[in-house]
Design an enzyme around this catalytic site. Structure first.
Site, mmCIF file in Angstrom:
data_model
loop_
_atom_site.group_PDB
_atom_site.id
_atom_site.type_symbol
_atom_site.label_atom_id
_atom_site.label_comp_id
_atom_site.label_asym_id
_atom_site.label_seq_id
_atom_site.Cartn_x
_atom_site.Cartn_y
_atom_site.Cartn_z
ATOM 1 N NE ARG A 15 29.825 51.027 51.717
ATOM 2 C CZ ARG A 15 28.666 50.378 51.590
ATOM 3 N NH1 ARG A 15 28.454 49.273 52.257
ATOM 4 N NH2 ARG A 15 27.737 50.825 50.785
ATOM 5 C CE LYS A 75 25.340 51.820 47.027
ATOM 6 N NZ LYS A 75 24.401 51.271 48.047
ATOM 7 C CE1 TYR A 94 25.708 44.240 49.683
ATOM 8 C CE2 TYR A 94 27.259 46.065 49.855
ATOM 9 C CZ TYR A 94 26.621 44.971 50.415
ATOM 10 O OH TYR A 94 26.891 44.623 51.720
ATOM 11 C CG HIS A 96 20.507 46.497 46.047
ATOM 12 N ND1 HIS A 96 19.861 45.716 46.985
ATOM 13 C CD2 HIS A 96 21.674 46.873 46.605
ATOM 14 C CE1 HIS A 96 20.617 45.628 48.067
ATOM 15 N NE2 HIS A 96 21.722 46.319 47.868
ATOM 16 C CD GLU A 118 22.242 42.749 45.493
ATOM 17 O OE1 GLU A 118 23.421 43.028 45.751
ATOM 18 O OE2 GLU A 118 21.731 42.965 44.387
ATOM 19 C CB SER A 220 6.555 42.144 68.048
ATOM 20 O OG SER A 220 6.094 43.211 67.243
ATOM 21 C CB ILE A 269 14.558 54.188 56.400
ATOM 22 C CG1 ILE A 269 13.899 55.249 55.522
ATOM 23 C CG2 ILE A 269 16.060 54.217 56.263
ATOM 24 C CD1 ILE A 269 12.460 55.508 55.807
ATOM 25 C CG ASP A 270 17.250 49.267 53.984
ATOM 26 O OD1 ASP A 270 16.465 49.088 54.934
ATOM 27 O OD2 ASP A 270 18.185 48.487 53.726
HETATM 28 N N1 LIG Z 1 19.468 52.117 57.051
HETATM 29 C C1 LIG Z 1 20.558 51.403 56.811
HETATM 30 O O1 LIG Z 1 21.616 51.946 56.540
HETATM 31 C C2 LIG Z 1 20.506 49.902 56.916
HETATM 32 C C3 LIG Z 1 21.695 49.160 56.965
HETATM 33 C C4 LIG Z 1 21.609 47.780 57.125
HETATM 34 C C5 LIG Z 1 20.353 47.156 57.200
HETATM 35 N N2 LIG Z 1 19.210 47.917 57.115
HETATM 36 C C6 LIG Z 1 17.865 47.340 57.205
HETATM 37 O O2 LIG Z 1 17.527 47.022 58.549
HETATM 38 C C7 LIG Z 1 16.451 46.087 58.541
HETATM 39 C C8 LIG Z 1 16.726 44.950 59.504
HETATM 40 O O3 LIG Z 1 17.796 44.160 58.990
HETATM 41 P P1 LIG Z 1 18.321 42.855 59.754
HETATM 42 O O4 LIG Z 1 19.546 42.434 59.034
HETATM 43 O O5 LIG Z 1 18.396 43.077 61.208
HETATM 44 O O6 LIG Z 1 17.139 41.824 59.435
HETATM 45 P P2 LIG Z 1 16.873 40.444 60.191
HETATM 46 O O7 LIG Z 1 16.111 39.597 59.224
HETATM 47 O O8 LIG Z 1 18.125 39.915 60.779
HETATM 48 O O9 LIG Z 1 15.917 40.838 61.412
HETATM 49 C C9 LIG Z 1 14.618 41.271 61.244
HETATM 50 C C10 LIG Z 1 13.826 40.858 62.480
HETATM 51 O O10 LIG Z 1 12.540 41.503 62.412
HETATM 52 C C11 LIG Z 1 11.631 40.620 63.006
HETATM 53 N N3 LIG Z 1 10.264 41.024 62.696
HETATM 54 C C12 LIG Z 1 9.557 40.854 61.560
HETATM 55 N N4 LIG Z 1 8.314 41.364 61.700
HETATM 56 C C13 LIG Z 1 8.248 41.892 62.970
HETATM 57 C C14 LIG Z 1 7.245 42.551 63.704
HETATM 58 N N5 LIG Z 1 6.040 42.772 63.196
HETATM 59 N N6 LIG Z 1 7.551 42.941 64.958
HETATM 60 C C15 LIG Z 1 8.751 42.732 65.496
HETATM 61 N N7 LIG Z 1 9.730 42.087 64.843
HETATM 62 C C16 LIG Z 1 9.488 41.677 63.592
HETATM 63 C C17 LIG Z 1 12.043 39.260 62.470
HETATM 64 O O11 LIG Z 1 11.488 38.196 63.230
HETATM 65 C C18 LIG Z 1 13.564 39.365 62.566
HETATM 66 O O12 LIG Z 1 14.031 38.855 63.802
HETATM 67 C C19 LIG Z 1 16.322 45.656 57.075
HETATM 68 O O13 LIG Z 1 15.274 46.352 56.471
HETATM 69 C C20 LIG Z 1 17.642 46.061 56.474
HETATM 70 O O14 LIG Z 1 17.545 46.259 55.073
HETATM 71 C C21 LIG Z 1 19.294 49.271 56.959
#
Ligand SMILES: NC(=O)c1ccc[n+]([C@@H]2O[C@H](COP(=O)([O-])OP(=O)(O)OC[C@H]3O[C@@H](n4cnc5c(N)ncnc54)[C@H](O)[C@@H]3O)[C@@H](O)[C@H]2O)c1
Length: 370
Positions: A15, A75, A94, A96, A118, A220, A269-270
């Site tokens: 990026r 980054k 970013y 972190h 962030e 959930s 996973i992050d």
């Molecule tokens: N792997 C990657 O490349 C990557 C990229 C972007 C974001 N992420 C990660 O993805 C994850 C989600 O991000 P987001 O922006 O959607 O967050 P978000 O806060 O918008 O959504 C999270 C949702 O999870 C729900 N939740 C919490 N506990 C729960 C449970 N026990 N059961 C069901 N739902 C539950 C919350 O109510 C919320 O609606 C984060 O950990 C973020 O860091 C990873």
């Protein structure tokens, strides 16, 4: 203000923090932009495009750091960049910090002004500079899931949307936040039967209203999840508890309830992942299998689509970067609480509680450094 855009040097980071369109905007307000050669190459932007937009192309990263009052990056700086950072130089990227003690100490030592993407935060507590990456990852989760559901890729061998006379696949989305909503929309668009689970009833109510008819919402809890995984062939993990490790919603014993060839994409996973059997993987080696269930756990999913990710990120960062350039960081942060929340380390002082707590450092109130 003089703005510098270095080429990202972190492994596999394609990026870039400012696009040629961004350069045009900065110039409109009388700023000058210096871009390191090939900074945009990984995202599909050439030096010629930057130059045509009015940027000056510099050949070495040292020149970019030397001339710039504000460095805009993607980054966090890596070790070889630490020595290039000047006292009072504004770094907008970013960081972190809570995950790197070495970086925190290096930035304190350099006495730079570190404004972290962030932690820029809106009044409703949303994080506008993280949202775009969640949007990308959520949409990508279905694309990747569909790919690994193909038989030659190790999956069950099912087409998400089915065809006439053949039922579509069932997709389960854990968490109905940004990632979950985007994943559900993509899967629904492909014709799958989608179920979203979340612990927030308000969120489920909202999703029920806006989602198409092939998306259901379910509260959930362990009982419901145990039931749903028996009939789901693609499971997306997108839960988040801010500031905490993700809860394990799918434990190892639950894998035997699933059909062999089921694909699980753990976007969370992050934050440690929301499946007990998840471990972080890379784009080079994205999947592995446990008990016949394919796991996809790439920690930086948006990195695979740098063109889209760069545009999504810069659409969100540019308005803030323009405020910083137009007013200077002190006035811009004083005028905008969202930006103020982004200040983490300022001229040797740690002004963000999460960072001082993480590394046992003394905390300075941000108003003292303005
Ligand atoms: N792997 C990657 O490349 C990557 C990229 C972007 C974001 N992420 C990660 O993805 C994850 C989600 O991000 P987001 O922006 O959607 O967050 P978000 O806060 O918008 O959504 C999270 C949702 O999870 C729900 N939740 C919490 N506990 C729960 C449970 N026990 N059961 C069901 N739902 C539950 C919350 O109510 C919320 O609606 C984060 O950990 C973020 O860091 C990873």
């Amino acid at each position: 203000m003089i703005i510098g855009v270095p080429k990202e040097i972190k492994n596999n980071e394609n990026r870039v923090a400012v696009t040629p369109a961004g350069v045009t905007e900065f110039l409109k307000y009388g700023h000058s932009v210096y871009v390191q050669t090939e900074a945009g190459k990984g995202s599909g932007f050439t030096d010629e495009q930057y130059a045509a937009a009015g940027a000056t192309i510099l050949s070495a990263i040292e020149e970019v750091y030397a001339i710039a009052e504000m460095i805009i990056k993607v980054k966090e700086p890596i070790e070889s960049e630490y020595g290039l950072i000047k006292e009072n130089q504004l770094l907008f990227t970013y960081f972190h910090f809570a995950s790197s003690e070495a970086l925190t100490h290096a930035m304190i030592e350099r006495k730079a002004v570190c404004l972290a993407y962030e932690t820029v935060e809106r009044a409703d507590r949303s994080l506008p500079l993280l949202v775009p990456m969640s949007e990308v990852a959520g949409r990508m989760a279905i694309q990747e899931g569909a790919k690994y559901l193909e038989k030659p890729m190790g999956g069950f061998g099912i087409l998400l949307g089915g065809v006439a006379g053949v039922k579509p696949a069932n997709v389960l989305v854990l968490g109905g936040g940004i990632v979950g909503t985007q994943a559900a929309k993509m899967a629904a668009g492909l014709g799958a039967n989608v179920t979203i689970v979340d612990i927030s009833l308000a969120r489920l109510r909202y999703l029920e209203d806006i989602m198409p008819a092939n998306v259901d919402t379910v509260m959930s809890n362990e009982y419901n999840i145990r039931d749903l995984i028996k009939s789901s062939i693609l499971i997306i993990g997108g839960v988040l508890i801010p500031g905490a490790k993700a809860p394990f919603l799918i434990t190892r014993d639950m894998l035997k309830l699933m059909k062999p060839g089921t694909v699980m994409v753990d976007v969370a996973i992050d934050q440690g992942g929301c499946f007990e059997t998840s471990k972080a993987t890379t784009h080079e080696d994205p999947i592995y299998e446990v008990d016949g269930v394919v796991h996809y756990c790439v920690a930086n999913m948006p990195g695979a689509v740098p063109y889209t990710s760069t545009l999504a990120l810069t659409n969100a960062t540019l308005p803030y970067a323009l405020q910083l350039a137009n007013k200077g960081w002190q006035n811009a942060c004083s005028a905008n609480e969202e930006l103020m929340k982004g200040l983490n380390v300022v001229k040797g002082a740690v002004v963000f509680k999460g960072v001082s707590d993480a590394w046992n450092l003394s905390y300075t109130d941000v108003n003292e450094v303005l």
